[in-house]
Design a protein around this motif. Structure first.
Motif, mmCIF file in Angstrom:
data_model
loop_
_atom_site.group_PDB
_atom_site.id
_atom_site.type_symbol
_atom_site.label_atom_id
_atom_site.label_comp_id
_atom_site.label_asym_id
_atom_site.label_seq_id
_atom_site.Cartn_x
_atom_site.Cartn_y
_atom_site.Cartn_z
ATOM 1 N N GLY A 1 -8.885 4.810 8.533
ATOM 2 C CA GLY A 1 -8.436 4.009 7.787
ATOM 3 C C GLY A 1 -8.389 2.853 7.426
ATOM 4 N N PRO A 2 -7.646 1.931 6.891
ATOM 5 C CA PRO A 2 -7.968 0.522 6.712
ATOM 6 C C PRO A 2 -8.196 -0.105 8.171
ATOM 7 C CG PRO A 2 -5.619 0.853 6.394
ATOM 8 C CD PRO A 2 -6.242 2.341 6.522
ATOM 9 N N TYR B 13 0.923 -1.316 0.050
ATOM 10 C CA TYR B 13 -0.015 -0.011 0.025
ATOM 11 C C TYR B 13 0.947 1.229 0.190
ATOM 12 C CZ TYR B 13 -4.177 -2.588 1.245
ATOM 13 O OH TYR B 13 -5.488 -3.392 1.220
ATOM 14 N N THR C 253 -20.806 7.631 3.928
ATOM 15 C CA THR C 253 -19.308 7.115 3.265
ATOM 16 C C THR C 253 -19.867 7.499 1.753
ATOM 17 O OG1 THR C 253 -20.189 4.755 3.247
ATOM 18 C CG2 THR C 253 -18.994 5.467 5.215
ATOM 19 N N ALA D 178 -9.109 -1.046 -0.156
ATOM 20 C CA ALA D 178 -9.189 0.309 -0.733
ATOM 21 C C ALA D 178 -9.984 0.582 -1.975
ATOM 22 C CB ALA D 178 -7.753 0.964 -0.906
ATOM 23 N N GLU D 179 -10.567 -0.378 -2.761
ATOM 24 C CA GLU D 179 -11.267 -0.193 -3.929
ATOM 25 C C GLU D 179 -12.105 -1.376 -4.138
ATOM 26 O OE1 GLU D 179 -8.484 -0.194 -7.034
ATOM 27 O OE2 GLU D 179 -7.630 -2.148 -6.775
ATOM 28 N N GLY E 146 -3.487 3.971 3.767
ATOM 29 C CA GLY E 146 -3.183 2.493 3.449
ATOM 30 C C GLY E 146 -1.882 1.842 4.054
ATOM 31 N N VAL F 83 -18.407 -4.114 -0.372
ATOM 32 C CA VAL F 83 -18.817 -2.866 -0.907
ATOM 33 C C VAL F 83 -18.744 -2.994 -2.272
ATOM 34 C CG1 VAL F 83 -18.107 -0.481 -0.993
ATOM 35 C CG2 VAL F 83 -17.981 -1.401 1.136
ATOM 36 N N ARG G 265 -19.242 2.917 -4.939
ATOM 37 C CA ARG G 265 -19.646 4.127 -4.446
ATOM 38 C C ARG G 265 -20.729 4.879 -5.113
ATOM 39 N NH1 ARG G 265 -16.495 6.554 -1.002
ATOM 40 N NH2 ARG G 265 -16.847 8.695 -1.595
ATOM 41 N N GLU H 112 -11.676 9.443 6.541
ATOM 42 C CA GLU H 112 -12.498 10.009 7.277
ATOM 43 C C GLU H 112 -12.829 9.361 8.629
ATOM 44 O OE1 GLU H 112 -12.493 9.316 4.235
ATOM 45 O OE2 GLU H 112 -14.067 10.639 3.312
ATOM 46 N N PHE I 25 -1.887 8.990 2.093
ATOM 47 C CA PHE I 25 -3.139 7.966 2.176
ATOM 48 C C PHE I 25 -2.834 7.003 3.286
ATOM 49 C CE2 PHE I 25 -3.324 3.588 0.310
ATOM 50 C CZ PHE I 25 -4.955 3.568 0.344
ATOM 51 N N VAL J 226 -10.580 -6.088 2.833
ATOM 52 C CA VAL J 226 -10.381 -5.308 3.967
ATOM 53 C C VAL J 226 -10.818 -3.789 3.777
ATOM 54 C CG1 VAL J 226 -7.942 -4.800 3.760
ATOM 55 C CG2 VAL J 226 -8.875 -4.397 5.992
ATOM 56 N N TYR J 227 -11.507 -3.182 4.702
ATOM 57 C CA TYR J 227 -12.363 -2.178 4.190
ATOM 58 C C TYR J 227 -11.967 -0.963 5.245
ATOM 59 C CZ TYR J 227 -16.228 1.329 3.837
ATOM 60 O OH TYR J 227 -16.907 2.451 3.911
ATOM 61 N N GLY J 228 -12.088 0.202 4.653
ATOM 62 C CA GLY J 228 -11.900 1.642 5.648
ATOM 63 C C GLY J 228 -11.907 2.794 4.897
ATOM 64 N N LEU J 229 -11.876 3.875 5.507
ATOM 65 C CA LEU J 229 -11.601 5.028 4.808
ATOM 66 C C LEU J 229 -11.101 6.055 5.928
ATOM 67 C CD1 LEU J 229 -15.399 6.474 4.655
ATOM 68 C CD2 LEU J 229 -15.058 4.510 5.916
HETATM 69 O O1 DLL Z 1 -8.822 3.246 0.988
HETATM 70 C C1 DLL Z 1 -8.313 3.067 3.289
HETATM 71 C C2 DLL Z 1 -7.869 1.543 2.884
HETATM 72 C C3 DLL Z 1 -6.523 1.442 2.710
HETATM 73 C C4 DLL Z 1 -8.820 0.778 3.048
HETATM 74 C C5 DLL Z 1 -6.194 0.283 2.429
HETATM 75 C C6 DLL Z 1 -8.465 -0.613 2.814
HETATM 76 C C7 DLL Z 1 -7.053 -0.994 2.433
HETATM 77 P P1 DLL Z 1 -9.661 6.361 1.372
HETATM 78 O O2 DLL Z 1 -8.438 6.689 0.487
HETATM 79 O O3 DLL Z 1 -10.003 7.451 2.118
HETATM 80 O O4 DLL Z 1 -9.303 4.802 2.426
HETATM 81 O O5 DLL Z 1 -10.789 5.627 0.635
HETATM 82 C C8 DLL Z 1 -12.069 5.102 1.306
HETATM 83 O O6 DLL Z 1 -12.120 3.479 -0.549
HETATM 84 O O7 DLL Z 1 -15.000 4.820 0.990
HETATM 85 C C9 DLL Z 1 -14.305 3.023 -0.528
HETATM 86 O O8 DLL Z 1 -15.309 3.430 -1.570
HETATM 87 C C10 DLL Z 1 -13.122 2.480 -0.876
HETATM 88 N N1 DLL Z 1 -12.813 1.336 -0.103
HETATM 89 C C11 DLL Z 1 -11.853 0.827 0.866
HETATM 90 N N2 DLL Z 1 -11.716 -0.317 0.948
HETATM 91 C C12 DLL Z 1 -12.811 -0.989 0.290
HETATM 92 C C13 DLL Z 1 -12.978 -2.078 -0.111
HETATM 93 C C14 DLL Z 1 -8.769 3.919 2.051
HETATM 94 N N3 DLL Z 1 -12.775 -3.131 0.858
HETATM 95 C C15 DLL Z 1 -12.799 4.676 0.159
HETATM 96 N N4 DLL Z 1 -14.035 -2.677 -0.926
HETATM 97 C C16 DLL Z 1 -14.005 3.895 0.783
HETATM 98 C C17 DLL Z 1 -14.511 -1.667 -1.861
HETATM 99 C C18 DLL Z 1 -13.213 -0.019 -0.578
HETATM 100 N N5 DLL Z 1 -14.213 -0.168 -1.595
#
Ligand code: DLL
Length: 455
Positions: free
Chosen positions: A262-263, A154, A320, A232-233, A161, A343, A346, A259, A159, A254-257
């Motif tokens: 983070g992950p 990452y 979100t 992250a996508e 990640g 997810v 968006r 705001e 960022f 793995v999900y996160g954002l």
């Molecule tokens: O993407 C944090 C992250 C980093 C998550 C590494 C997982 C791994 P942002 O750059 O703020 O943070 O983007 C957040 O990315 O609202 C979703 O739309 C999308 N997203 C994040 N994880 C997933 C996932 C990071 N597992 C935005 N599946 C979020 C689908 C995801 N979309």
């Protein structure tokens, strides 16, 4: 029950409850729904109090809604408060919604955004510690063990990640190779030489690594890789299958954002039947994106999150824009925390093509895995006369005879039409012709909004 002050902090040596060996915080991950609700209410009062006392904008919103932190009697009372949206953070750029002064912060991250000001987020030392715990908990649930060597591709920097996965891995007791994104040939070489057992990357970059390895004649299936922590996508089940078969690992979502943290806001466990959202630190709601009304379990809606333990940047009912489904049914793993069922995209990514709502991930799910097609694709939308035109550019798998491209494209047109209901042109392209990402893949080129040359 853990207190807010310790945020559920654990010792890496803490023993696991029998029957749930992958749980890092067994008592927290398996507490009853009633216990969870009680903990959430206690923490909600604390976070509301923090926002009321320290963020004038939040105080005004609570007052306008006739709400006082002391008077919150149950979790539903939060519904009186209007939603927060991304522009609230931008409008208070850079630190206007922080509940702590800058000199009390331990770190700042930001997301670039495609237009305008970045969204800036901040953490106290306690926030960073809780984040590391939750990412460690997520990794542990996915089968990462103390001592595993973690190759973290990452991106490091603003960022979340890179540092998010890094600190989570370290908290779990794992050594980290902090390689960040890019330099893919070197990544392949180091994966083989160092023998990492865990790969952290966006799913699209994991595929790019697999592809470069294949070009180099390196078989990553023979490496020590065992677990992939991908997020992250949005990515599809078909893409998971492709990644697993080319990298020889088990892939977890793995999900996160940024705001919210983070992950590590949510992550799949070994059952891979939805991502556990860590409810001891976050309150999850699912709402109808149009009306804001609550949506029942199993139905699609927009995820709304309230942070329950964030000190520096309390977020209350944050929309979100992510579309998903929830289930509160107990998972086979024994964890009691709700599950987010992947997810799929968006709200902002949703394309309206001649009146049909289409998410890029739906097209991916239809195309990826079809014979002859690779997972590298891009959607180009333009206006032809008064009509939208969708062109799906997708690469063929290496070695495919170009004479077969047309027939494969015709078949793909048919499948997209019958499964998604949209007419599209499909162009099967020579392998390597589409751009590769080192982070989040850019899947859509919407030329409908681009100004013409004379504008
Ligand atoms: O993407 C944090 C992250 C980093 C998550 C590494 C997982 C791994 P942002 O750059 O703020 O943070 O983007 C957040 O990315 O609202 C979703 O739309 C999308 N997203 C994040 N994880 C997933 C996932 C990071 N597992 C935005 N599946 C979020 C689908 C995801 N979309």
């Amino acid at each position: 029950m853990a207190s807010l002050a310790d945020g559920g902090r654990f010792s890496a040596n803490a023993g696991s409850r029998a029957g749930l060996p992958s749980a890092l915080h067994p008592a927290l991950e398996t507490m009853s729904r009633d216990e969870l609700a009680a903990l959430q209410l206690q923490r909600l009062r604390t976070v509301l109090h923090n926002a009321f006392a320290n963020v004038p904008w939040q105080r005004r919103r609570m007052q306008a809604a006739g709400m006082h932190p002391e008077a919150v009697a149950d979790l539903d009372d939060l519904r009186h408060l209007p939603f927060m949206v991304k522009t609230d953070l931008r409008d208070h750029y850079p630190f206007g919604l922080f509940a702590r002064p800058v000199d009390a912060l331990a770190r700042v991250h930001a997301s670039s955004g495609t237009t305008g000001r970045p969204t800036v987020v901040g953490y106290t030392g306690g926030d960073l510690s809780r984040w590391a715990d939750l990412m460690a908990r997520s990794m542990s649930g996915a089968g990462v063990k103390r001592g595993d060597l973690v190759h973290n591709a990452y991106g490091y920097g603003l960022f979340t990640g890179g540092l998010g996965a890094h600190c989570g891995a370290e908290r779990l007791g794992c050594p980290v190779v902090p390689i960040s994104g890019g330099g893919t040939e070197r990544q392949v070489a180091l994966l083989m030489d160092f023998g990492a057992s865990v790969l952290c990357a966006t799913p699209s970059y994991a595929l790019a690594i697999a592809e470069v390895a294949e070009h180099m004649g390196v078989d990553l299936r023979q490496s020590r890789l065992r677990v992939g922590m991908f997020g992250a996508e949005p990515w599809s089940a078909a893409m998971r299958h492709d990644i697993e078969s080319r990298l020889g690992l088990r892939a977890y979502d793995v999900y996160g954002l940024s705001e919210i943290m983070g992950p590590g806001v949510a992550c799949e466990c070994e059952c891979r039947n939805g991502l556990h959202g860590w409810e001891d630190h976050f309150l999850f709601e699912l709402v109808d994106p149009e009306t804001g009304a609550p949506v029942a379990d199993g139905e699609a809606g927009e995820l709304v999150i309230t942070t329950l333990t964030k000190e520096a940047l309390p977020m209350l009912r944050y929309r979100t824009r992510d579309i998903t489904r929830l289930t509160h049914q107990r998972c086979d793993c024994g964890r009691t925390h709700l599950r987010i069922l992947r997810v799929t995209g968006r709200n902002d990514d949703m394309l309206i093509i001649r009146g049909v709502n289409v998410y890029p991930s739906q097209i991916e799910a239809v195309l990826v895995g079809r014979p002859g097609l690779s997972p590298h694709y891009q959607l180009v939308i333009e206006r032809r006369g008064s009509l939208d035109h969708l062109r799906i550019e997708v690469e063929a798998v290496p070695g495919l005879d170009p004479a077969a491209f047309d027939a494969i494209a015709r078949e793909a047109v048919h499948h997209v039409k019958s499964m998604i209901g949209v007419s599209a042109e499909v162009a099967v392209m020579v392998p390597g012709s589409l751009p590769r990402s080192q982070g989040k893949a850019a899947r859509v080129r919407d030329l409908r909004q681009e100004p013409t040359a004379c504008a």
